[in-house]
Design an enzyme around this catalytic site. Structure first.
Site, PDB file in Angstrom:
ATOM      1  N   TRP A 138       0.885  -1.172   0.000  1.00 31.33           N
ATOM      2  CA  TRP A 138       0.000   0.000   0.000  1.00 31.33           C
ATOM      3  C   TRP A 138       0.916   1.213   0.000  1.00 31.33           C
ATOM      4  CZ3 TRP A 138      -1.868   2.822   4.780  1.00 31.33           C
ATOM      5  CH2 TRP A 138      -2.891   3.722   4.458  1.00 31.33           C
ATOM      6  N   ASP A 220       0.018  -4.772   9.956  1.00 28.29           N
ATOM      7  CA  ASP A 220      -1.019  -3.866   9.479  1.00 28.29           C
ATOM      8  C   ASP A 220      -2.224  -4.732   9.146  1.00 28.29           C
ATOM      9  OD1 ASP A 220      -2.643  -2.049   8.321  1.00 28.29           O
ATOM     10  OD2 ASP A 220      -1.328  -1.528   6.658  1.00 28.29           O
ATOM     11  N   LYS A 256     -12.912  -1.009   6.467  1.00 34.71           N
ATOM     12  CA  LYS A 256     -13.458  -1.958   5.487  1.00 34.71           C
ATOM     13  C   LYS A 256     -14.428  -2.934   6.126  1.00 34.71           C
ATOM     14  CE  LYS A 256      -9.872  -0.212   3.532  1.00 34.71           C
ATOM     15  NZ  LYS A 256      -9.344   0.306   2.327  1.00 34.71           N
TER      16      LYS A 256
HETATM   17  N1  PMP Z   1      -3.296  -0.454   5.454  1.00 34.72           N
HETATM   18  C1  PMP Z   1      -3.644  -0.943   4.263  1.00 34.72           C
HETATM   19  C2  PMP Z   1      -2.889  -2.104   3.717  1.00 34.72           C
HETATM   20  C3  PMP Z   1      -4.701  -0.384   3.553  1.00 34.72           C
HETATM   21  O1  PMP Z   1      -5.041  -0.885   2.358  1.00 34.72           O
HETATM   22  C4  PMP Z   1      -5.411   0.701   4.113  1.00 34.72           C
HETATM   23  C5  PMP Z   1      -6.578   1.346   3.416  1.00 34.72           C
HETATM   24  N2  PMP Z   1      -6.525   1.432   2.069  1.00 34.72           N
HETATM   25  C6  PMP Z   1      -5.002   1.185   5.355  1.00 34.72           C
HETATM   26  C7  PMP Z   1      -3.949   0.568   5.992  1.00 34.72           C
HETATM   27  C8  PMP Z   1      -5.633   2.386   5.999  1.00 34.72           C
HETATM   28  O2  PMP Z   1      -6.913   2.248   6.383  1.00 34.72           O
HETATM   29  P1  PMP Z   1      -7.765   3.470   6.892  1.00 34.72           P
HETATM   30  O3  PMP Z   1      -8.585   3.927   5.744  1.00 34.72           O
HETATM   31  O4  PMP Z   1      -8.565   2.905   8.009  1.00 34.72           O
HETATM   32  O5  PMP Z   1      -6.849   4.549   7.354  1.00 34.72           O
END
Ligand code: PMP
Length: 411
Positions: A138, A220, A256
Protein backbone atom coordinates in the site's frame (compact mmCIF):
# COMPACT_ATOMS: atom_id res chain seq x y z
CA UNK A 1 3.70 38.15 -4.69
CA UNK A 2 1.84 35.79 -2.37
CA UNK A 3 3.51 34.41 0.73
CA UNK A 4 2.76 31.06 -0.87
CA UNK A 5 4.21 31.91 -4.26
CA UNK A 6 7.08 29.46 -3.81
CA UNK A 7 4.91 26.50 -2.81
CA UNK A 8 5.30 23.78 -5.43
CA UNK A 9 2.25 21.88 -6.61
CA UNK A 10 2.27 18.40 -5.05
CA UNK A 11 1.37 15.36 -7.11
CA UNK A 12 -2.18 14.12 -6.46
CA UNK A 13 -2.76 10.88 -4.53
CA UNK A 14 -3.06 8.30 -7.31
CA UNK A 15 -6.14 6.46 -6.10
CA UNK A 16 -8.15 9.63 -5.50
CA UNK A 17 -7.09 11.10 -8.84
CA UNK A 18 -8.32 7.92 -10.49
CA UNK A 19 -11.74 8.36 -8.84
CA UNK A 20 -11.92 11.98 -10.03
CA UNK A 21 -11.03 10.99 -13.58
CA UNK A 22 -13.71 8.31 -13.36
CA UNK A 23 -16.31 10.85 -12.18
CA UNK A 24 -15.59 13.11 -15.13
CA UNK A 25 -15.69 10.34 -17.72
CA UNK A 26 -18.98 10.65 -19.71
CA UNK A 27 -18.88 7.01 -20.95
CA UNK A 28 -22.04 5.29 -19.61
CA UNK A 29 -20.20 1.94 -19.53
CA UNK A 30 -17.45 3.24 -17.22
CA UNK A 31 -16.35 1.08 -14.29
CA UNK A 32 -14.27 2.10 -11.26
CA UNK A 33 -12.03 -0.70 -10.02
CA UNK A 34 -9.64 1.69 -8.27
CA UNK A 35 -10.56 2.79 -4.78
CA UNK A 36 -10.45 0.17 -2.03
CA UNK A 37 -14.01 0.32 -0.76
CA UNK A 38 -16.79 -2.27 -0.76
CA UNK A 39 -19.60 -1.88 -3.28
CA UNK A 40 -22.88 -3.78 -3.55
CA UNK A 41 -23.91 -5.59 -6.70
CA UNK A 42 -25.64 -2.31 -7.64
CA UNK A 43 -22.25 -0.62 -7.45
CA UNK A 44 -23.29 1.34 -4.35
CA UNK A 45 -21.58 1.88 -0.98
CA UNK A 46 -23.06 -0.35 1.74
CA UNK A 47 -23.98 0.80 5.20
CA UNK A 48 -23.86 -2.43 7.17
CA UNK A 49 -27.31 -3.31 8.61
CA UNK A 50 -25.74 -3.79 12.04
CA UNK A 51 -24.25 -0.30 11.85
CA UNK A 52 -27.67 1.19 11.05
CA UNK A 53 -29.09 -0.57 14.09
CA UNK A 54 -26.33 0.67 16.40
CA UNK A 55 -26.67 4.21 15.05
CA UNK A 56 -30.28 4.17 16.29
CA UNK A 57 -29.17 2.85 19.67
CA UNK A 58 -26.68 5.72 19.98
CA UNK A 59 -29.26 8.37 19.03
CA UNK A 60 -31.74 6.97 21.57
CA UNK A 61 -29.21 6.83 24.40
CA UNK A 62 -29.65 9.98 26.47
CA UNK A 63 -26.67 9.16 28.66
CA UNK A 64 -24.25 9.83 25.80
CA UNK A 65 -22.84 13.29 25.21
CA UNK A 66 -20.10 15.03 23.26
CA UNK A 67 -17.56 15.48 26.03
CA UNK A 68 -13.93 14.74 25.17
CA UNK A 69 -12.94 11.10 25.21
CA UNK A 70 -9.79 10.11 27.11
CA UNK A 71 -6.64 10.92 25.09
CA UNK A 72 -6.07 7.22 24.34
CA UNK A 73 -9.71 6.75 23.30
CA UNK A 74 -12.86 4.96 24.36
CA UNK A 75 -11.74 2.18 26.75
CA UNK A 76 -14.42 -0.33 25.70
CA UNK A 77 -13.53 0.22 22.04
CA UNK A 78 -9.80 -0.26 22.63
CA UNK A 79 -10.18 -3.48 24.58
CA UNK A 80 -12.78 -5.05 22.29
CA UNK A 81 -10.80 -4.09 19.18
CA UNK A 82 -7.65 -5.71 20.57
CA UNK A 83 -9.67 -8.84 21.38
CA UNK A 84 -10.79 -9.06 17.76
CA UNK A 85 -7.14 -9.06 16.68
CA UNK A 86 -5.64 -11.28 19.36
CA UNK A 87 -8.57 -13.56 20.14
CA UNK A 88 -10.96 -13.72 23.09
CA UNK A 89 -8.74 -16.15 24.98
CA UNK A 90 -5.41 -14.57 24.09
CA UNK A 91 -2.80 -15.39 26.74
CA UNK A 92 -1.29 -11.92 26.26
CA UNK A 93 -4.62 -10.29 27.20
CA UNK A 94 -5.03 -12.61 30.18
CA UNK A 95 -1.52 -11.71 31.32
CA UNK A 96 -2.37 -7.98 31.16
CA UNK A 97 0.38 -7.23 28.67
CA UNK A 98 -1.78 -5.76 25.92
CA UNK A 99 -2.52 -2.08 25.49
CA UNK A 100 -4.26 -0.07 22.82
CA UNK A 101 -4.62 3.41 21.39
CA UNK A 102 -7.76 4.47 19.53
CA UNK A 103 -6.54 6.07 16.33
CA UNK A 104 -7.88 7.83 13.25
CA UNK A 105 -8.31 4.82 11.00
CA UNK A 106 -5.65 2.27 10.19
CA UNK A 107 -3.53 5.10 8.85
CA UNK A 108 -3.64 6.83 12.23
CA UNK A 109 -2.66 3.58 13.95
CA UNK A 110 0.34 3.18 11.66
CA UNK A 111 1.23 6.82 12.24
CA UNK A 112 1.06 6.52 16.04
CA UNK A 113 3.11 3.34 15.95
CA UNK A 114 5.70 4.92 13.66
CA UNK A 115 5.95 8.09 15.77
CA UNK A 116 6.42 6.04 18.92
CA UNK A 117 9.04 3.76 17.38
CA UNK A 118 11.06 6.65 16.03
CA UNK A 119 11.15 8.24 19.46
CA UNK A 120 11.59 5.21 21.70
CA UNK A 121 12.60 2.05 19.83
CA UNK A 122 16.20 0.83 19.43
CA UNK A 123 17.70 3.88 21.14
CA UNK A 124 16.10 7.27 21.80
CA UNK A 125 14.88 9.22 18.80
CA UNK A 126 16.33 6.72 16.42
CA UNK A 127 15.60 7.64 12.82
CA UNK A 128 18.35 5.37 11.49
CA UNK A 129 16.61 2.05 12.14
CA UNK A 130 15.62 0.55 8.78
CA UNK A 131 11.89 0.12 8.21
CA UNK A 132 11.04 -2.59 5.70
CA UNK A 133 7.80 -2.56 3.72
CA UNK A 134 6.77 -5.25 1.24
CA UNK A 135 7.47 -4.84 -2.47
CA UNK A 136 4.88 -3.90 -3.57
CA UNK A 137 2.76 -2.48 -0.75
CA UNK A 138 0.00 0.00 0.00
CA UNK A 139 1.76 3.13 -1.19
CA UNK A 140 1.12 5.05 2.04
CA UNK A 141 3.34 2.74 4.11
CA UNK A 142 6.49 4.36 2.75
CA UNK A 143 5.27 7.88 3.34
CA UNK A 144 3.86 7.30 6.82
CA UNK A 145 7.17 5.94 8.13
CA UNK A 146 9.32 8.47 6.24
CA UNK A 147 7.08 11.26 7.52
CA UNK A 148 7.50 10.05 11.09
CA UNK A 149 11.22 10.68 10.63
CA UNK A 150 12.56 7.28 9.58
CA UNK A 151 15.31 7.97 7.07
CA UNK A 152 15.72 4.45 5.79
CA UNK A 153 12.46 2.94 4.53
CA UNK A 154 13.27 -0.02 2.29
CA UNK A 155 11.36 -2.66 0.36
CA UNK A 156 11.54 -6.36 1.24
CA UNK A 157 10.96 -8.94 -1.47
CA UNK A 158 7.41 -10.25 -1.48
CA UNK A 159 5.89 -10.66 -4.92
CA UNK A 160 7.17 -12.93 -7.65
CA UNK A 161 5.67 -11.42 -10.81
CA UNK A 162 6.67 -14.39 -12.94
CA UNK A 163 4.88 -17.01 -10.92
CA UNK A 164 2.24 -14.54 -9.70
CA UNK A 165 2.72 -15.58 -6.11
CA UNK A 166 4.76 -15.09 -2.98
CA UNK A 167 8.54 -14.80 -3.34
CA UNK A 168 9.15 -16.71 -0.13
CA UNK A 169 12.87 -17.21 -0.76
CA UNK A 170 13.39 -13.51 -1.40
CA UNK A 171 11.30 -12.57 1.65
CA UNK A 172 13.21 -14.89 3.98
CA UNK A 173 16.49 -13.76 2.43
CA UNK A 174 15.73 -10.12 3.21
CA UNK A 175 14.80 -11.06 6.77
CA UNK A 176 18.14 -12.87 7.12
CA UNK A 177 20.20 -9.93 5.89
CA UNK A 178 18.29 -7.04 7.51
CA UNK A 179 20.21 -5.25 10.27
CA UNK A 180 19.24 -6.49 13.73
CA UNK A 181 16.25 -4.62 15.23
CA UNK A 182 14.98 -3.50 11.83
CA UNK A 183 11.23 -2.87 11.73
CA UNK A 184 9.15 -5.01 9.37
CA UNK A 185 5.64 -3.96 8.34
CA UNK A 186 3.68 -7.17 7.69
CA UNK A 187 0.20 -7.31 6.16
CA UNK A 188 -1.83 -9.40 8.59
CA UNK A 189 -4.06 -10.79 5.83
CA UNK A 190 -5.41 -10.01 2.36
CA UNK A 191 -2.19 -8.33 1.25
CA UNK A 192 -2.73 -5.03 -0.54
CA UNK A 193 -2.17 -4.93 -3.49
CA UNK A 194 -1.24 -8.53 -4.39
CA UNK A 195 -4.05 -10.48 -2.67
CA UNK A 196 -1.38 -13.04 -1.77
CA UNK A 197 -0.67 -14.08 1.82
CA UNK A 198 1.90 -16.51 3.18
CA UNK A 199 0.51 -19.90 4.18
CA UNK A 200 0.63 -20.93 7.84
CA UNK A 201 3.84 -22.84 7.30
CA UNK A 202 5.38 -19.86 5.50
CA UNK A 203 4.34 -17.52 8.33
CA UNK A 204 6.04 -19.91 10.74
CA UNK A 205 9.23 -19.64 8.73
CA UNK A 206 8.97 -15.84 8.72
CA UNK A 207 8.42 -15.80 12.49
CA UNK A 208 11.37 -18.11 13.09
CA UNK A 209 13.78 -15.80 11.25
CA UNK A 210 12.31 -12.64 12.77
CA UNK A 211 12.67 -14.01 16.28
CA UNK A 212 16.19 -15.27 15.75
CA UNK A 213 17.33 -12.03 14.12
CA UNK A 214 15.52 -9.77 16.61
CA UNK A 215 13.41 -7.94 14.05
CA UNK A 216 10.42 -5.83 15.08
CA UNK A 217 6.98 -7.03 13.99
CA UNK A 218 4.53 -4.31 12.98
CA UNK A 219 1.34 -5.88 11.62
CA UNK A 220 -1.02 -3.87 9.48
CA UNK A 221 -4.48 -5.39 9.73
CA UNK A 222 -6.78 -3.45 7.42
CA UNK A 223 -8.86 -6.30 5.99
CA UNK A 224 -9.65 -8.71 8.83
CA UNK A 225 -12.65 -10.72 7.65
CA UNK A 226 -12.15 -9.94 3.99
CA UNK A 227 -9.69 -12.73 3.24
CA UNK A 228 -11.77 -15.71 4.37
CA UNK A 229 -15.00 -14.25 5.75
CA UNK A 230 -13.82 -15.51 9.16
CA UNK A 231 -12.26 -13.07 11.61
CA UNK A 232 -10.39 -15.79 13.49
CA UNK A 233 -8.87 -17.33 10.38
CA UNK A 234 -7.80 -13.92 9.13
CA UNK A 235 -6.07 -13.18 12.44
CA UNK A 236 -4.08 -16.41 12.38
CA UNK A 237 -0.71 -14.80 11.63
CA UNK A 238 -1.07 -12.09 14.29
CA UNK A 239 -2.08 -14.66 16.91
CA UNK A 240 0.69 -17.04 15.92
CA UNK A 241 3.31 -14.33 16.40
CA UNK A 242 1.89 -13.64 19.88
CA UNK A 243 2.28 -17.31 20.77
CA UNK A 244 5.91 -17.05 19.70
CA UNK A 245 6.53 -14.42 22.37
CA UNK A 246 7.02 -11.36 20.17
CA UNK A 247 6.56 -7.88 21.55
CA UNK A 248 4.79 -6.17 18.68
CA UNK A 249 2.35 -3.65 17.26
CA UNK A 250 -0.78 -4.30 15.24
CA UNK A 251 -2.48 -1.41 13.43
CA UNK A 252 -6.15 -2.24 12.96
CA UNK A 253 -8.55 -0.52 10.60
CA UNK A 254 -12.33 -0.88 10.87
CA UNK A 255 -12.86 1.09 7.67
CA UNK A 256 -13.46 -1.96 5.49
CA UNK A 257 -14.87 -4.65 7.74
CA UNK A 258 -17.38 -2.22 9.30
CA UNK A 259 -17.81 -0.06 6.20
CA UNK A 260 -16.91 2.97 8.35
CA UNK A 261 -14.47 4.57 5.93
CA UNK A 262 -15.17 8.20 6.80
CA UNK A 263 -15.57 7.72 10.54
CA UNK A 264 -11.85 7.02 10.90
CA UNK A 265 -11.95 4.08 13.28
CA UNK A 266 -8.62 2.46 14.01
CA UNK A 267 -6.80 0.89 16.90
CA UNK A 268 -3.14 0.32 17.62
CA UNK A 269 -2.77 -2.87 19.62
CA UNK A 270 0.46 -3.16 21.58
CA UNK A 271 1.70 -6.47 22.89
CA UNK A 272 4.57 -6.14 25.37
CA UNK A 273 6.54 -8.30 27.78
CA UNK A 274 4.48 -7.36 30.83
CA UNK A 275 1.96 -4.90 32.26
CA UNK A 276 4.61 -2.46 33.39
CA UNK A 277 6.03 -2.15 29.86
CA UNK A 278 2.55 -1.58 28.46
CA UNK A 279 1.92 1.16 31.01
CA UNK A 280 5.08 3.05 30.10
CA UNK A 281 4.49 2.67 26.37
CA UNK A 282 0.93 3.99 26.72
CA UNK A 283 2.15 6.94 28.77
CA UNK A 284 4.36 7.97 25.85
CA UNK A 285 1.63 7.22 23.32
CA UNK A 286 -0.57 9.64 25.24
CA UNK A 287 2.03 12.39 24.74
CA UNK A 288 2.15 11.74 20.99
CA UNK A 289 -1.64 11.68 20.60
CA UNK A 290 -1.91 14.91 22.59
CA UNK A 291 0.21 16.84 20.06
CA UNK A 292 -1.32 15.10 17.04
CA UNK A 293 -5.13 15.04 17.40
CA UNK A 294 -5.38 15.51 21.16
CA UNK A 295 -8.51 13.33 21.50
CA UNK A 296 -10.08 10.89 19.07
CA UNK A 297 -13.65 11.17 17.70
CA UNK A 298 -16.35 9.06 19.31
CA UNK A 299 -18.99 8.02 16.79
CA UNK A 300 -17.12 5.29 14.94
CA UNK A 301 -15.55 3.92 18.11
CA UNK A 302 -18.98 3.75 19.78
CA UNK A 303 -20.45 1.94 16.77
CA UNK A 304 -17.71 -0.67 16.85
CA UNK A 305 -17.59 -1.01 20.64
CA UNK A 306 -21.36 -1.45 21.03
CA UNK A 307 -21.37 -4.05 18.25
CA UNK A 308 -18.44 -6.01 19.61
CA UNK A 309 -19.69 -5.92 23.19
CA UNK A 310 -23.30 -7.00 22.51
CA UNK A 311 -23.57 -10.71 21.71
CA UNK A 312 -26.55 -10.35 19.39
CA UNK A 313 -25.05 -7.46 17.43
CA UNK A 314 -21.67 -9.16 17.25
CA UNK A 315 -23.34 -12.22 15.72
CA UNK A 316 -25.00 -10.02 13.15
CA UNK A 317 -21.70 -8.38 12.21
CA UNK A 318 -19.77 -11.62 12.24
CA UNK A 319 -20.41 -15.09 13.58
CA UNK A 320 -23.57 -16.38 11.96
CA UNK A 321 -23.74 -18.16 8.64
CA UNK A 322 -24.90 -15.07 6.82
CA UNK A 323 -23.59 -12.13 8.72
CA UNK A 324 -22.51 -8.73 7.40
CA UNK A 325 -18.80 -9.57 7.08
CA UNK A 326 -19.58 -12.80 5.27
CA UNK A 327 -21.96 -11.03 2.89
CA UNK A 328 -19.07 -8.81 1.77
CA UNK A 329 -16.48 -11.60 1.63
CA UNK A 330 -18.85 -13.86 -0.32
CA UNK A 331 -19.59 -11.24 -2.92
CA UNK A 332 -15.86 -10.83 -3.53
CA UNK A 333 -15.48 -14.60 -3.95
CA UNK A 334 -18.37 -14.69 -6.39
CA UNK A 335 -16.87 -11.91 -8.49
CA UNK A 336 -13.49 -13.66 -8.51
CA UNK A 337 -15.01 -16.89 -9.76
CA UNK A 338 -17.12 -15.14 -12.42
CA UNK A 339 -14.29 -12.99 -13.75
CA UNK A 340 -11.99 -15.98 -14.05
CA UNK A 341 -14.72 -18.05 -15.74
CA UNK A 342 -15.51 -15.28 -18.19
CA UNK A 343 -11.87 -14.74 -19.17
CA UNK A 344 -11.46 -18.47 -19.66
CA UNK A 345 -14.62 -18.63 -21.75
CA UNK A 346 -13.36 -15.76 -23.91
CA UNK A 347 -10.07 -17.61 -24.36
CA UNK A 348 -8.11 -14.59 -23.12
CA UNK A 349 -4.41 -15.37 -23.49
CA UNK A 350 -2.57 -16.15 -20.24
CA UNK A 351 -3.62 -18.01 -17.15
CA UNK A 352 -6.19 -16.39 -14.90
CA UNK A 353 -6.11 -18.82 -11.99
CA UNK A 354 -4.51 -16.12 -9.86
CA UNK A 355 -7.84 -14.25 -9.87
CA UNK A 356 -9.39 -16.98 -7.73
CA UNK A 357 -6.21 -17.90 -5.89
CA UNK A 358 -5.71 -14.37 -4.60
CA UNK A 359 -7.75 -13.30 -1.59
CA UNK A 360 -9.26 -10.21 -0.02
CA UNK A 361 -10.57 -7.14 -1.71
CA UNK A 362 -7.93 -6.87 -4.40
CA UNK A 363 -6.61 -8.76 -7.33
CA UNK A 364 -3.25 -8.13 -8.88
CA UNK A 365 -4.22 -8.80 -12.48
CA UNK A 366 -0.77 -8.84 -14.03
CA UNK A 367 -1.83 -6.14 -16.52
CA UNK A 368 1.15 -3.87 -17.21
CA UNK A 369 1.04 -0.04 -17.10
CA UNK A 370 0.51 0.19 -20.87
CA UNK A 371 -2.40 -2.22 -20.71
CA UNK A 372 -3.84 -0.30 -17.75
CA UNK A 373 -3.65 2.88 -19.79
CA UNK A 374 -5.51 1.16 -22.61
CA UNK A 375 -8.21 -0.06 -20.23
CA UNK A 376 -8.74 3.48 -18.92
CA UNK A 377 -8.47 5.42 -22.19
CA UNK A 378 -10.23 3.02 -24.56
CA UNK A 379 -12.63 1.15 -22.28
CA UNK A 380 -13.23 3.55 -19.35
CA UNK A 381 -12.33 0.77 -16.93
CA UNK A 382 -10.38 2.48 -14.16
CA UNK A 383 -7.71 0.55 -12.27
CA UNK A 384 -4.42 1.31 -10.53
CA UNK A 385 -1.27 1.55 -12.68
CA UNK A 386 0.07 -1.50 -10.82
CA UNK A 387 -2.72 -3.59 -12.35
CA UNK A 388 -4.54 -3.87 -9.04
CA UNK A 389 -8.31 -4.11 -9.25
CA UNK A 390 -10.87 -3.85 -6.48
CA UNK A 391 -13.01 -6.96 -6.89
CA UNK A 392 -15.97 -5.14 -5.29
CA UNK A 393 -16.06 -2.74 -8.23
CA UNK A 394 -17.31 -5.67 -10.32
CA UNK A 395 -21.04 -6.38 -10.46
CA UNK A 396 -23.20 -8.91 -12.27
CA UNK A 397 -24.07 -6.05 -14.64
CA UNK A 398 -20.57 -4.84 -15.54
CA UNK A 399 -18.52 -8.03 -15.32
CA UNK A 400 -19.04 -9.02 -18.97
CA UNK A 401 -17.92 -5.59 -20.08
CA UNK A 402 -14.83 -5.74 -17.82
CA UNK A 403 -13.92 -9.24 -18.98
CA UNK A 404 -14.28 -8.20 -22.63
CA UNK A 405 -12.17 -5.10 -21.91
CA UNK A 406 -9.39 -7.21 -20.39
CA UNK A 407 -9.62 -9.59 -23.34
CA UNK A 408 -9.43 -6.77 -25.87
CA UNK A 409 -6.48 -5.23 -23.98
CA UNK A 410 -4.50 -8.44 -23.77
CA UNK A 411 -4.97 -9.81 -27.27
N1 PMP B 1 -3.30 -0.45 5.45
C1 PMP B 1 -3.64 -0.94 4.26
C2 PMP B 1 -2.89 -2.10 3.72
C3 PMP B 1 -4.70 -0.38 3.55
O1 PMP B 1 -5.04 -0.88 2.36
C4 PMP B 1 -5.41 0.70 4.11
C5 PMP B 1 -6.58 1.35 3.42
N2 PMP B 1 -6.52 1.43 2.07
C6 PMP B 1 -5.00 1.19 5.35
C7 PMP B 1 -3.95 0.57 5.99
C8 PMP B 1 -5.63 2.39 6.00
O2 PMP B 1 -6.91 2.25 6.38
P1 PMP B 1 -7.76 3.47 6.89
O3 PMP B 1 -8.59 3.93 5.74
O4 PMP B 1 -8.57 2.91 8.01
O5 PMP B 1 -6.85 4.55 7.35
Amino acid sequence: MSLFGEVPQATPVAVFKLSNDFKEDPNPMKVNLGVGAYRTDEGQPWVLPVVKKVEKIIVADNSLNHEYLPILGLPEFRSSASKIALGEDSPAIQENRVGAVQCLGGTGALKMGAEFLRRWYNGNDNMKTPVYVSAPTWENHNAVFANAGFEDVRPYKYWDAEKRGLDLGGFLGDLETAPKHSIFVLHACAHNPTGTDPTHVEWMQVAEVMKRRKLFVFFDSAYQGFASGCLDKDAWAVRYFVTQGFEMFCAQSFSKNFGLYNERVGNLTIVARDADNVRRVLSQMEKIVRVTWSNPPSQGARLVAITLNTAELLAEWWGRTQDNVKTMADRVLLMRASLQAKLQALGTPGTWDHITQQIGMFSFTGLNPKQVEYMIKERSVYLMASGRINMCGLTTKNIDYVAESIHETVV
